[in-house]
Design a protein around this motif. Sequence first.
Motif, PDB file in Angstrom:
ATOM      1  N   ALA A 101       0.836  -1.210   0.000  1.00  0.00           N
ATOM      2  CA  ALA A 101       0.000   0.000   0.000  1.00  0.00           C
ATOM      3  C   ALA A 101       0.865   1.253   0.000  1.00  0.00           C
ATOM      4  CB  ALA A 101      -0.932  -0.002   1.205  1.00  0.00           C
ATOM      5  N   LEU A 102       1.943   1.249   0.776  1.00  0.00           N
ATOM      6  CA  LEU A 102       2.824   2.420   0.827  1.00  0.00           C
ATOM      7  C   LEU A 102       3.561   2.629  -0.493  1.00  0.00           C
ATOM      8  CD1 LEU A 102       4.245   2.099   4.441  1.00  0.00           C
ATOM      9  CD2 LEU A 102       2.639   3.801   3.580  1.00  0.00           C
ATOM     10  N   VAL A 103       3.957   1.553  -1.154  1.00  0.00           N
ATOM     11  CA  VAL A 103       4.607   1.682  -2.462  1.00  0.00           C
ATOM     12  C   VAL A 103       3.635   2.274  -3.475  1.00  0.00           C
ATOM     13  CG1 VAL A 103       5.546   0.332  -4.387  1.00  0.00           C
ATOM     14  CG2 VAL A 103       6.352  -0.091  -2.072  1.00  0.00           C
ATOM     15  N   GLU A 104       2.377   1.858  -3.423  1.00  0.00           N
ATOM     16  CA  GLU A 104       1.361   2.414  -4.319  1.00  0.00           C
ATOM     17  C   GLU A 104       1.161   3.908  -4.059  1.00  0.00           C
ATOM     18  OE1 GLU A 104      -3.372   1.790  -5.296  1.00  0.00           O
ATOM     19  OE2 GLU A 104      -2.229   0.127  -4.420  1.00  0.00           O
ATOM     20  N   ILE A 105       1.116   4.294  -2.797  1.00  0.00           N
ATOM     21  CA  ILE A 105       0.979   5.714  -2.452  1.00  0.00           C
ATOM     22  C   ILE A 105       2.191   6.495  -2.936  1.00  0.00           C
ATOM     23  CG2 ILE A 105       0.920   7.340  -0.516  1.00  0.00           C
ATOM     24  CD1 ILE A 105      -0.789   5.248   0.976  1.00  0.00           C
ATOM     25  N   LEU A 106       3.390   5.932  -2.769  1.00  0.00           N
ATOM     26  CA  LEU A 106       4.603   6.596  -3.227  1.00  0.00           C
ATOM     27  C   LEU A 106       4.586   6.780  -4.738  1.00  0.00           C
ATOM     28  CD1 LEU A 106       7.436   7.700  -2.597  1.00  0.00           C
ATOM     29  CD2 LEU A 106       8.301   5.366  -2.859  1.00  0.00           C
ATOM     30  N   ASP A 107       4.121   5.782  -5.476  1.00  0.00           N
ATOM     31  CA  ASP A 107       4.011   5.914  -6.927  1.00  0.00           C
ATOM     32  C   ASP A 107       3.047   7.032  -7.303  1.00  0.00           C
ATOM     33  OD1 ASP A 107       5.839   3.871  -7.284  1.00  0.00           O
ATOM     34  OD2 ASP A 107       4.299   2.326  -7.627  1.00  0.00           O
ATOM     35  N   ASP A 108       1.916   7.139  -6.594  1.00  0.00           N
ATOM     36  CA  ASP A 108       0.959   8.219  -6.849  1.00  0.00           C
ATOM     37  C   ASP A 108       1.584   9.584  -6.578  1.00  0.00           C
ATOM     38  OD1 ASP A 108      -0.923   6.335  -7.523  1.00  0.00           O
ATOM     39  OD2 ASP A 108      -2.015   6.449  -5.608  1.00  0.00           O
ATOM     40  N   VAL A 109       2.327   9.699  -5.475  1.00  0.00           N
ATOM     41  CA  VAL A 109       2.971  10.970  -5.139  1.00  0.00           C
ATOM     42  C   VAL A 109       4.018  11.333  -6.197  1.00  0.00           C
ATOM     43  CG1 VAL A 109       4.516  12.076  -3.469  1.00  0.00           C
ATOM     44  CG2 VAL A 109       2.519  10.823  -2.675  1.00  0.00           C
ATOM     45  N   ARG A 110       4.766  10.340  -6.657  1.00  0.00           N
ATOM     46  CA  ARG A 110       5.765  10.609  -7.710  1.00  0.00           C
ATOM     47  C   ARG A 110       5.095  11.071  -8.996  1.00  0.00           C
ATOM     48  NH1 ARG A 110       9.791   5.481  -6.634  1.00  0.00           N
ATOM     49  NH2 ARG A 110      10.972   6.474  -4.959  1.00  0.00           N
ATOM     50  N   ALA A 111       3.968  10.462  -9.354  1.00  0.00           N
ATOM     51  CA  ALA A 111       3.242  10.878 -10.561  1.00  0.00           C
ATOM     52  C   ALA A 111       2.725  12.303 -10.408  1.00  0.00           C
ATOM     53  CB  ALA A 111       2.098   9.910 -10.844  1.00  0.00           C
ATOM     54  N   GLU A 112       2.186  12.639  -9.245  1.00  0.00           N
ATOM     55  CA  GLU A 112       1.699  14.001  -9.012  1.00  0.00           C
ATOM     56  C   GLU A 112       2.844  15.000  -9.037  1.00  0.00           C
ATOM     57  OE1 GLU A 112      -0.681  14.217  -5.497  1.00  0.00           O
ATOM     58  OE2 GLU A 112      -2.045  12.650  -6.182  1.00  0.00           O
ATOM     59  N   LEU A 113       3.990  14.627  -8.485  1.00  0.00           N
ATOM     60  CA  LEU A 113       5.157  15.514  -8.513  1.00  0.00           C
ATOM     61  C   LEU A 113       5.626  15.735  -9.941  1.00  0.00           C
ATOM     62  CD1 LEU A 113       7.254  17.098  -6.896  1.00  0.00           C
ATOM     63  CD2 LEU A 113       8.606  15.002  -6.744  1.00  0.00           C
ATOM     64  N   ALA A 114       5.620  14.702 -10.751  1.00  0.00           N
ATOM     65  CA  ALA A 114       6.005  14.857 -12.158  1.00  0.00           C
ATOM     66  C   ALA A 114       5.040  15.788 -12.881  1.00  0.00           C
ATOM     67  CB  ALA A 114       6.063  13.493 -12.839  1.00  0.00           C
ATOM     68  N   ASP A 115       3.729  15.653 -12.598  1.00  0.00           N
ATOM     69  CA  ASP A 115       2.741  16.553 -13.198  1.00  0.00           C
ATOM     70  C   ASP A 115       2.978  17.993 -12.762  1.00  0.00           C
ATOM     71  OD1 ASP A 115       1.560  14.390 -14.427  1.00  0.00           O
ATOM     72  OD2 ASP A 115      -0.105  14.231 -12.975  1.00  0.00           O
ATOM     73  N   LEU A 116       3.264  18.212 -11.484  1.00  0.00           N
ATOM     74  CA  LEU A 116       3.529  19.575 -10.995  1.00  0.00           C
ATOM     75  C   LEU A 116       4.780  20.157 -11.625  1.00  0.00           C
ATOM     76  CD1 LEU A 116       2.633  19.265  -7.210  1.00  0.00           C
ATOM     77  CD2 LEU A 116       1.433  20.583  -8.956  1.00  0.00           C
ATOM     78  N   ARG A 117       5.808  19.346 -11.780  1.00  0.00           N
ATOM     79  CA  ARG A 117       7.033  19.837 -12.435  1.00  0.00           C
ATOM     80  C   ARG A 117       6.762  20.217 -13.881  1.00  0.00           C
ATOM     81  NH1 ARG A 117      11.400  15.587  -9.934  1.00  0.00           N
ATOM     82  NH2 ARG A 117      11.693  16.698  -7.976  1.00  0.00           N
ATOM     83  N   GLN A 118       5.940  19.444 -14.573  1.00  0.00           N
ATOM     84  CA  GLN A 118       5.606  19.743 -15.959  1.00  0.00           C
ATOM     85  C   GLN A 118       4.800  21.032 -16.040  1.00  0.00           C
ATOM     86  OE1 GLN A 118       3.325  16.708 -17.834  1.00  0.00           O
ATOM     87  NE2 GLN A 118       3.596  17.541 -19.889  1.00  0.00           N
ATOM     88  N   ILE A 119       3.861  21.214 -15.112  1.00  0.00           N
ATOM     89  CA  ILE A 119       3.025  22.417 -15.117  1.00  0.00           C
ATOM     90  C   ILE A 119       3.852  23.657 -14.792  1.00  0.00           C
ATOM     91  CG2 ILE A 119       1.157  23.590 -13.866  1.00  0.00           C
ATOM     92  CD1 ILE A 119      -0.160  20.805 -13.568  1.00  0.00           C
ATOM     93  N   THR A 120       4.756  23.557 -13.822  1.00  0.00           N
ATOM     94  CA  THR A 120       5.527  24.732 -13.370  1.00  0.00           C
ATOM     95  C   THR A 120       6.854  24.889 -14.097  1.00  0.00           C
ATOM     96  OG1 THR A 120       6.548  23.429 -11.593  1.00  0.00           O
ATOM     97  CG2 THR A 120       4.500  24.612 -11.082  1.00  0.00           C
ATOM     98  N   HIS A 121       7.108  24.097 -15.105  1.00  0.00           N
ATOM     99  CA  HIS A 121       8.410  24.120 -15.795  1.00  0.00           C
ATOM    100  C   HIS A 121       8.740  25.487 -16.383  1.00  0.00           C
ATOM    101  CE1 HIS A 121      11.827  22.891 -18.154  1.00  0.00           C
ATOM    102  NE2 HIS A 121      11.239  23.322 -19.251  1.00  0.00           N
ATOM    103  N   GLY A 122       7.808  26.130 -17.056  1.00  0.00           N
ATOM    104  CA  GLY A 122       8.097  27.387 -17.729  1.00  0.00           C
ATOM    105  C   GLY A 122       7.880  28.620 -16.893  1.00  0.00           C
ATOM    106  N   ILE A 123       7.500  28.493 -15.660  1.00  0.00           N
ATOM    107  CA  ILE A 123       7.198  29.668 -14.836  1.00  0.00           C
ATOM    108  C   ILE A 123       8.430  30.529 -14.623  1.00  0.00           C
ATOM    109  CG2 ILE A 123       6.557  30.424 -12.513  1.00  0.00           C
ATOM    110  CD1 ILE A 123       4.490  28.248 -12.461  1.00  0.00           C
ATOM    111  N   ASP A 124       9.578  29.957 -14.350  1.00  0.00           N
ATOM    112  CA  ASP A 124      10.772  30.753 -14.084  1.00  0.00           C
ATOM    113  C   ASP A 124      11.254  31.467 -15.335  1.00  0.00           C
ATOM    114  OD1 ASP A 124      11.543  28.421 -15.315  1.00  0.00           O
ATOM    115  OD2 ASP A 124      13.381  28.191 -14.170  1.00  0.00           O
ATOM    116  N   ALA A 125      10.986  30.939 -16.504  1.00  0.00           N
ATOM    117  CA  ALA A 125      11.402  31.604 -17.743  1.00  0.00           C
ATOM    118  C   ALA A 125      10.512  32.797 -18.049  1.00  0.00           C
ATOM    119  CB  ALA A 125      11.367  30.615 -18.895  1.00  0.00           C
ATOM    120  N   ARG A 126       9.276  32.816 -17.585  1.00  0.00           N
ATOM    121  CA  ARG A 126       8.348  33.908 -17.869  1.00  0.00           C
ATOM    122  C   ARG A 126       8.506  35.081 -16.905  1.00  0.00           C
ATOM    123  NH1 ARG A 126       3.921  29.578 -18.962  1.00  0.00           N
ATOM    124  NH2 ARG A 126       4.253  29.285 -16.773  1.00  0.00           N
TER     125      ARG A 126
END
Length: 137
Positions: free
Chosen positions: A85-110
């Motif tokens: 169960a904890l490994v599954e939760i960790l995978d979900d958190v990693r996926a959400e972190l990857a999504d957040l990084r993709q969303i916020t990727h261009g913010i510093d350039a703007r």
Amino acid sequence: MTTGRTLINGINDRVAIRLTVIFGSIWCVYAFLFFSLLPLAAPAWQNTLLYVSNCIQLVALPALMVGNAILSRSSDERAAADHAALVEILDDVRAELADLRQITHGIDARTTDDPTPENVSINQTVIALDAASLPGH
């Protein structure tokens, strides 16, 4: 034949767990304390009581070992389920972190090169941040 063995194993497991619970209770301690004091009341029975005591020890020790092994097995199964169960939760958190990084990727350039503006407005109050406006300069 497997069903018969499974039934016997299930009965053996329940008996071992029940004996572990009984021998691990404070009431069993009281009973054995009382039993150990019987030779004081009936010294002639000391040899018989010693024999019975040895028989109890020969039964109790293996029963406790088997009961603890069964209880440990269920604890190990529970730990494995918790780990999955904890490994599954960790995978979900990693996926959400990857999504957040993709969303916020261009913010510093703007943003501008100078991240600190000269004036900051807080609740319609303008505060100047340049060094000349500080007291003592």
